[in-house]
Structures are given as C-alpha cells and as structure tokens.
Scaffold this motif. Structure first.
Motif, PDB file in Angstrom:
ATOM      1  N   TYR A  49       0.830  -1.202   0.000  1.00  0.00           N
ATOM      2  CA  TYR A  49       0.000   0.000   0.000  1.00  0.00           C
ATOM      3  C   TYR A  49       0.869   1.258   0.000  1.00  0.00           C
ATOM      4  O   TYR A  49       0.634   2.184  -0.774  1.00  0.00           O
ATOM      5  N   LEU A  50       1.857   1.305   0.868  1.00  0.00           N
ATOM      6  CA  LEU A  50       2.692   2.507   0.973  1.00  0.00           C
ATOM      7  C   LEU A  50       3.490   2.763  -0.298  1.00  0.00           C
ATOM      8  O   LEU A  50       3.610   3.913  -0.733  1.00  0.00           O
ATOM      9  N   VAL A  51       4.036   1.721  -0.912  1.00  0.00           N
ATOM     10  CA  VAL A  51       4.794   1.889  -2.160  1.00  0.00           C
ATOM     11  C   VAL A  51       3.878   2.455  -3.239  1.00  0.00           C
ATOM     12  O   VAL A  51       4.240   3.405  -3.943  1.00  0.00           O
ATOM     13  N   ARG A  52       2.684   1.906  -3.361  1.00  0.00           N
ATOM     14  CA  ARG A  52       1.742   2.394  -4.375  1.00  0.00           C
ATOM     15  C   ARG A  52       1.321   3.829  -4.090  1.00  0.00           C
ATOM     16  O   ARG A  52       1.217   4.644  -5.000  1.00  0.00           O
ATOM     17  N   ARG A  53       1.081   4.149  -2.831  1.00  0.00           N
ATOM     18  CA  ARG A  53       0.635   5.500  -2.470  1.00  0.00           C
ATOM     19  C   ARG A  53       1.740   6.526  -2.710  1.00  0.00           C
ATOM     20  O   ARG A  53       1.499   7.592  -3.263  1.00  0.00           O
ATOM     21  N   VAL A  54       2.963   6.201  -2.280  1.00  0.00           N
ATOM     22  CA  VAL A  54       4.091   7.112  -2.496  1.00  0.00           C
ATOM     23  C   VAL A  54       4.338   7.294  -3.990  1.00  0.00           C
ATOM     24  O   VAL A  54       4.536   8.418  -4.465  1.00  0.00           O
ATOM     25  N   ALA A  55       4.304   6.211  -4.754  1.00  0.00           N
ATOM     26  CA  ALA A  55       4.510   6.314  -6.202  1.00  0.00           C
ATOM     27  C   ALA A  55       3.424   7.181  -6.839  1.00  0.00           C
ATOM     28  O   ALA A  55       3.728   8.025  -7.696  1.00  0.00           O
ATOM     29  N   ALA A  56       2.180   6.996  -6.429  1.00  0.00           N
ATOM     30  CA  ALA A  56       1.087   7.798  -6.995  1.00  0.00           C
ATOM     31  C   ALA A  56       1.267   9.279  -6.661  1.00  0.00           C
ATOM     32  O   ALA A  56       1.060  10.144  -7.518  1.00  0.00           O
ATOM     33  N   LEU A  57       1.657   9.578  -5.434  1.00  0.00           N
ATOM     34  CA  LEU A  57       1.859  10.974  -5.044  1.00  0.00           C
ATOM     35  C   LEU A  57       3.046  11.594  -5.775  1.00  0.00           C
ATOM     36  O   LEU A  57       2.986  12.753  -6.200  1.00  0.00           O
ATOM     37  N   MET A  58       4.115  10.826  -5.948  1.00  0.00           N
ATOM     38  CA  MET A  58       5.267  11.338  -6.689  1.00  0.00           C
ATOM     39  C   MET A  58       4.896  11.576  -8.155  1.00  0.00           C
ATOM     40  O   MET A  58       5.297  12.578  -8.746  1.00  0.00           O
ATOM     41  N   ASP A  59       4.122  10.657  -8.742  1.00  0.00           N
ATOM     42  CA  ASP A  59       3.661  10.847 -10.117  1.00  0.00           C
ATOM     43  C   ASP A  59       2.783  12.092 -10.224  1.00  0.00           C
ATOM     44  O   ASP A  59       2.927  12.890 -11.158  1.00  0.00           O
ATOM     45  N   GLN A  60       1.889  12.260  -9.267  1.00  0.00           N
ATOM     46  CA  GLN A  60       0.990  13.420  -9.275  1.00  0.00           C
ATOM     47  C   GLN A  60       1.783  14.721  -9.177  1.00  0.00           C
ATOM     48  O   GLN A  60       1.511  15.679  -9.904  1.00  0.00           O
ATOM     49  N   GLN A  61       2.766  14.758  -8.292  1.00  0.00           N
ATOM     50  CA  GLN A  61       3.588  15.962  -8.155  1.00  0.00           C
ATOM     51  C   GLN A  61       4.405  16.213  -9.419  1.00  0.00           C
ATOM     52  O   GLN A  61       4.546  17.356  -9.868  1.00  0.00           O
ATOM     53  N   GLY A  62       4.950  15.142 -10.004  1.00  0.00           N
ATOM     54  CA  GLY A  62       5.705  15.276 -11.252  1.00  0.00           C
ATOM     55  C   GLY A  62       4.828  15.772 -12.382  1.00  0.00           C
ATOM     56  O   GLY A  62       5.230  16.644 -13.162  1.00  0.00           O
ATOM     57  N   GLU A  63       3.638  15.227 -12.477  1.00  0.00           N
ATOM     58  CA  GLU A  63       2.678  15.656 -13.513  1.00  0.00           C
ATOM     59  C   GLU A  63       2.382  17.143 -13.369  1.00  0.00           C
ATOM     60  O   GLU A  63       2.434  17.895 -14.352  1.00  0.00           O
ATOM     61  N   THR A  64       2.088  17.570 -12.158  1.00  0.00           N
ATOM     62  CA  THR A  64       1.765  18.984 -11.906  1.00  0.00           C
ATOM     63  C   THR A  64       2.950  19.882 -12.243  1.00  0.00           C
ATOM     64  O   THR A  64       2.799  20.900 -12.923  1.00  0.00           O
ATOM     65  N   LEU A  65       4.133  19.511 -11.791  1.00  0.00           N
ATOM     66  CA  LEU A  65       5.338  20.300 -12.034  1.00  0.00           C
ATOM     67  C   LEU A  65       5.643  20.424 -13.525  1.00  0.00           C
ATOM     68  O   LEU A  65       5.875  21.528 -14.035  1.00  0.00           O
ATOM     69  N   LEU A  66       5.633  19.298 -14.240  1.00  0.00           N
ATOM     70  CA  LEU A  66       5.991  19.307 -15.653  1.00  0.00           C
ATOM     71  C   LEU A  66       4.953  20.028 -16.504  1.00  0.00           C
ATOM     72  O   LEU A  66       5.306  20.753 -17.441  1.00  0.00           O
ATOM     73  N   ARG A  67       3.701  19.867 -16.176  1.00  0.00           N
ATOM     74  CA  ARG A  67       2.655  20.598 -16.930  1.00  0.00           C
ATOM     75  C   ARG A  67       2.768  22.102 -16.690  1.00  0.00           C
ATOM     76  O   ARG A  67       2.652  22.886 -17.620  1.00  0.00           O
ATOM     77  N   ARG A  68       2.979  22.475 -15.424  1.00  0.00           N
ATOM     78  CA  ARG A  68       3.049  23.901 -15.082  1.00  0.00           C
ATOM     79  C   ARG A  68       4.281  24.561 -15.693  1.00  0.00           C
ATOM     80  O   ARG A  68       4.207  25.634 -16.275  1.00  0.00           O
ATOM     81  N   GLU A  69       5.426  23.924 -15.586  1.00  0.00           N
ATOM     82  CA  GLU A  69       6.691  24.547 -15.995  1.00  0.00           C
ATOM     83  C   GLU A  69       7.054  24.329 -17.458  1.00  0.00           C
ATOM     84  O   GLU A  69       7.693  25.186 -18.069  1.00  0.00           O
ATOM     85  N   LEU A  70       6.682  23.166 -18.021  1.00  0.00           N
ATOM     86  CA  LEU A  70       7.117  22.844 -19.387  1.00  0.00           C
ATOM     87  C   LEU A  70       5.975  22.586 -20.355  1.00  0.00           C
ATOM     88  O   LEU A  70       6.211  22.453 -21.559  1.00  0.00           O
ATOM     89  N   GLY A  71       4.765  22.461 -19.843  1.00  0.00           N
ATOM     90  CA  GLY A  71       3.625  22.229 -20.718  1.00  0.00           C
ATOM     91  C   GLY A  71       3.533  20.824 -21.282  1.00  0.00           C
ATOM     92  O   GLY A  71       2.904  20.616 -22.309  1.00  0.00           O
ATOM     93  N   VAL A  72       4.176  19.846 -20.622  1.00  0.00           N
ATOM     94  CA  VAL A  72       4.098  18.455 -21.061  1.00  0.00           C
ATOM     95  C   VAL A  72       3.634  17.587 -19.897  1.00  0.00           C
ATOM     96  O   VAL A  72       3.801  17.936 -18.734  1.00  0.00           O
ATOM     97  N   SER A  73       3.066  16.440 -20.235  1.00  0.00           N
ATOM     98  CA  SER A  73       2.636  15.495 -19.211  1.00  0.00           C
ATOM     99  C   SER A  73       3.836  14.698 -18.703  1.00  0.00           C
ATOM    100  O   SER A  73       4.902  14.665 -19.341  1.00  0.00           O
TER     101      SER A  73
END
Length: 182
Positions: A49-73
């Motif tokens: 559970y923790l590995v999946r949750r941490v991975a999902a949160l890291m993906d979500q943060q990466g998605e937000t960062l890359l879309r905001r700063e570079l305009g890509v998913s």
C-alpha cells in the motif's frame, strides 16, 4: 465502545463515540495520518500500500510540475527521457517497458512529441516493422529543463528522509524485485 464494566454510552478513553470520527480515528475510506487506510492484514500488505501511495503521489507531483513549468505530461516527459538516454534504435515496446506504459500509450506520446517538434520518427534501418525515434534540439532542451526541475523536486523529498532509511528502503525494494521479477 463499551466494556462489561462501563456504563452504556460511556466511551473508553481515546476512542470515539460509535459513528463519530476523530483525527486519530478517520473514516475507513480516508487514509490516517501516515497514509494508511486503517489496519492492513500484515507488513507486506502495508508495504504494498505505501509503495503504491508514495509512487502515486510522486507521479501526481511530477505531472503537476511538468505541466506547469514545461507544458508536457509526465508520460510525455518519460518517453522523451528514455529516447534521450538510449540513442540509437529503440522500439516503442522497449520504451513502454522502461516507463511502465502500454505500447499504445507510447505511440500516442510519440505522435504528440512529433507534432510538438520534440521528436522525429523514421523507419528503422534494421527492420521495416519498427521506427527509429530521435529527439530534436527542442526535445533535448526540454529533457534537460525537466531533469533540472525533477532533480530539485527529488532533492526536496530526499531532504525529508533519513539517508540510512532511504538506503535501507532501496535495498529492500531491490531484494523484492529479485524475488518477483520473472
């Protein structure tokens, strides 16, 4: 919650009234502080559970960062990064295997990258059934910018972890990969 020697309606210290939730007793469908949704059956289930949750949160943060700063998913960035890291012939299936996406999803990401001027595609010289993909100068520049952004984000996360715990977690996950991978 009552016990045999408590009057009805009297709650044991630290326990909520029936049907009432407190911060220390969240609703079962909401993770408790620390990320757990309540009691899990064993340590392996908790780790899963923790590995999946941490991975999902890291993906979500990466998605937000890359879309905001570079305009890509995040998916787009991962595909570009794999192509950048593996110059030469690289099949869509090989890219998919490296980033954990389906071959169809990788194909769509390549189409988007070509349309955005970040990548070129041509028929591979070694087999006509595969395409050779390469980054354009703009694609390479985007990967460098994304690498810098994600490195800063990873550094912030790493700073919150004890280095020995991080090393132990990596060692454990590598051991589990050895057991689980075919």
């Amino acid at each position: 919650m009552t016990s045999g020697n408590q009057a009805p309606g009297h709650q044991a210290p630290g326990h909520p009234a029936p049907g009432r939730r407190t911060p220390s007793h969240p609703a079962p469908d909401h993770p408790a502080p620390g990320g757990l949704p309540g009691e899990l059956p064993d340590e392996l289930a908790t780790l899963w559970y923790l590995v999946r949750r941490v991975a999902a949160l890291m993906d979500q943060q990466g998605e937000t960062l890359l879309r905001r700063e570079l305009g890509v998913s995040l998916a787009q960035f991962l595909v570009l990064s794999v192509v950048d890291a593996h110059p030469g012939p690289l099949s869509q299936q090989a890219i998919a295997d490296r980033v954990g996406l389906t071959k169809g999803s990788v194909s769509r990401q390549i189409d988007h990258a070509v349309a955005a001027g970040l990548m070129t595609v041509r028929v591979a010289t070694h087999t006509r059934r595969e395409n050779a993909v390469t980054l354009t100068a703009a694609g390479t520049a985007l990967v460098r910018q994304g690498d810098a952004l994600t490195q800063a984000a990873r550094a912030a996360i790493s700073a919150a972890a004890d280095p020995a715990d991080l090393t132990a977690a990596i060692r454990l996950l590598r051991s589990l990969l050895t057991v689980l991978e075919p």
